[in-house]
Design a protein around this motif. Structure first.
Motif, short mmCIF file in Angstrom:
data_model
loop_
_atom_site.label_atom_id
_atom_site.label_comp_id
_atom_site.label_asym_id
_atom_site.label_seq_id
_atom_site.Cartn_x
_atom_site.Cartn_y
_atom_site.Cartn_z
N ARG A 1 0.84 -1.20 0.00
CA ARG A 1 0.00 0.00 0.00
C ARG A 1 0.88 1.25 0.00
O ARG A 1 2.03 1.24 0.43
N ALA B 1 0.35 5.09 1.55
CA ALA B 1 -0.58 5.65 2.54
C ALA B 1 -0.24 7.11 2.86
O ALA B 1 0.13 7.42 3.99
N PRO B 2 -0.37 8.00 1.90
CA PRO B 2 -0.01 9.40 2.18
C PRO B 2 -1.08 10.12 3.02
O PRO B 2 -2.23 9.69 3.08
N SER B 3 -0.65 11.19 3.68
CA SER B 3 -1.59 12.06 4.37
C SER B 3 -1.82 13.27 3.47
O SER B 3 -0.85 13.89 3.02
N GLU C 1 -4.48 8.82 4.67
CA GLU C 1 -4.41 8.91 6.13
C GLU C 1 -4.77 10.34 6.54
O GLU C 1 -3.90 11.20 6.73
N TYR D 1 -1.86 8.33 14.34
CA TYR D 1 -1.25 7.62 13.21
C TYR D 1 -0.92 6.18 13.59
O TYR D 1 -1.23 5.24 12.85
N VAL E 1 -2.66 3.23 11.44
CA VAL E 1 -1.84 2.58 10.43
C VAL E 1 -1.77 1.07 10.70
O VAL E 1 -1.87 0.25 9.78
N ARG F 1 7.81 1.59 3.18
CA ARG F 1 7.74 3.01 3.54
C ARG F 1 9.14 3.50 3.85
O ARG F 1 10.08 2.71 3.99
N1 GLU Z 1 0.74 8.60 6.35
C1 GLU Z 1 2.14 8.50 6.58
C2 GLU Z 1 2.85 9.65 5.95
O1 GLU Z 1 2.31 10.26 5.03
C3 GLU Z 1 2.78 7.24 6.05
C4 GLU Z 1 2.38 6.06 6.80
C5 GLU Z 1 3.05 4.76 6.46
O2 GLU Z 1 3.45 4.52 5.31
O3 GLU Z 1 3.09 3.94 7.33
O4 GLU Z 1 3.95 9.94 6.34
#
Ligand code: GLU
Length: 289
Positions: free
Chosen positions: A12, A14-16, A48, A201, A205, A219
């Motif tokens: 995956r 998973a950006p914010s 996220e 978070y 997550v 990541r």
């Molecule tokens: N949402 C997190 C971010 O943008 C990344 C989370 C992850 O990959 O575990 O930094």
């Protein structure tokens, strides 16, 4: 929680949605996408966006658009965390029922004041002083009275009890390295629900990686320490532990990691300056040693 049983590789990105995607995000997205594609697996996109103060819908839309421009297609629907708050609440309630959480009414200033008085205050992996435990010691009656009165509070993990509930050595599996020992105690009584956001978070997550059946978490290496805390949460919640593949961060010419402040490096700006998706992919993926 519905866990998706799977024998295939599931990765995956998973950006914010707190800004435009930059080259560093493109690297993360490409690592996850290639890993799934090479294994004939699934690549998921998750937004996220649980921090209402920092996330914006227009950035969420820009993320989808920029990834599509880059040539990355994700499988299935995008998971948007802000639409799953009841699931995070249920996970928090479960931990609270086991006595593993407590409400913390401290402000940042309260914590700093308290820590300044201590001779040598320990610091967490992010460089911030560890929570000194002020609200851990509140009498039950006062705690209940303040919660009932609507005093704003975070929910912290009672680390000592959490370690007792998940005793023994904890490891996570880093691809190419093997088992990495975890010391979640380094985080102290970590915040799992913030005053200004319904869950943290760390909680969301780990919950979502399990709920979505993610088998390999790819990541940036900056999140490597957090994995030690995530492994504890997985053990406490009986969630499966995915494998991890932390990748090197993309650095600028001065050797600093890229951030959303570096607007010039946003995928949007590069595209507007005439860069092609293939060129941006090469820039994002270069020099991963
Ligand atoms: N949402 C997190 C971010 O943008 C990344 C989370 C992850 O990959 O575990 O930094």
């Amino acid at each position: 929680m519905p866990t998706v049983p799977t024998s295939t590789t599931v990765t995956r990105f998973a950006p914010s949605p707190t800004g435009l995607l930059h080259l560093g995000h493109a690297r993360s997205a490409l690592v996850a996408w290639r890993r799934a594609r090479d294994a004939g697996g699934r690549f998921l996109l998750r937004l996220e966006d649980i921090d209402p103060g920092r996330c914006r819908p227009d950035y969420a839309a820009a993320i989808a658009e920029d990834l599509a421009w880059l040539g990355l297609r994700w499988d299935g629907a995008v998971r948007v965390q802000s639409r799953h708050l009841a699931e995070y609440r249920a996970a928090l309630d479960g931990l609270a029922a086991r006595g593993l959480l407590y409400p913390c009414f401290c402000t940042r200033a309260d914590i700093l004041r308290e820590v300044e008085g201590a001779a040598s205050a320990p610091h967490g992996p992010d460089g911030a002083p560890l929570y000194p435990g002020t609200c851990r010691a509140l009498p039950a009656g006062e705690r209940a009275r303040r919660v009932a009165a609507g005093d704003r509070h975070a929910l912290r993990l009672h680390m000592a009890r959490a370690r007792a509930a998940a005793p023994g050595l904890l490891f996570y599996e880093e691809e190419g390295k093997g088992a990495v020992p975890c010391r979640p105690e380094r985080f102290g009584d970590a915040v799992l629900a913030r005053k200004d956001a319904p869950a943290s978070y760390h909680l969301c997550v780990t919950h979502d990686d399990a709920a979505q059946g993610v088998t390999v978490v790819t990541r940036g290496a900056d999140l490597r320490p957090a994995t030690e805390l995530h492994r504890l949460l997985q053990a406490l919640m009986y969630w499966p532990a995915p494998r991890y593949a932390h990748h090197a961060l993309l650095l600028d010419a001065a050797g600093r990691r890229l951030s959303k402040r570096d607007g010039a490096m946003s995928l949007r700006a590069l595209r507007e300056r005439g860069a092609t998706p293939a060129q941006v992919q090469a820039m994002a993926e270069g020099d991963q040693a």
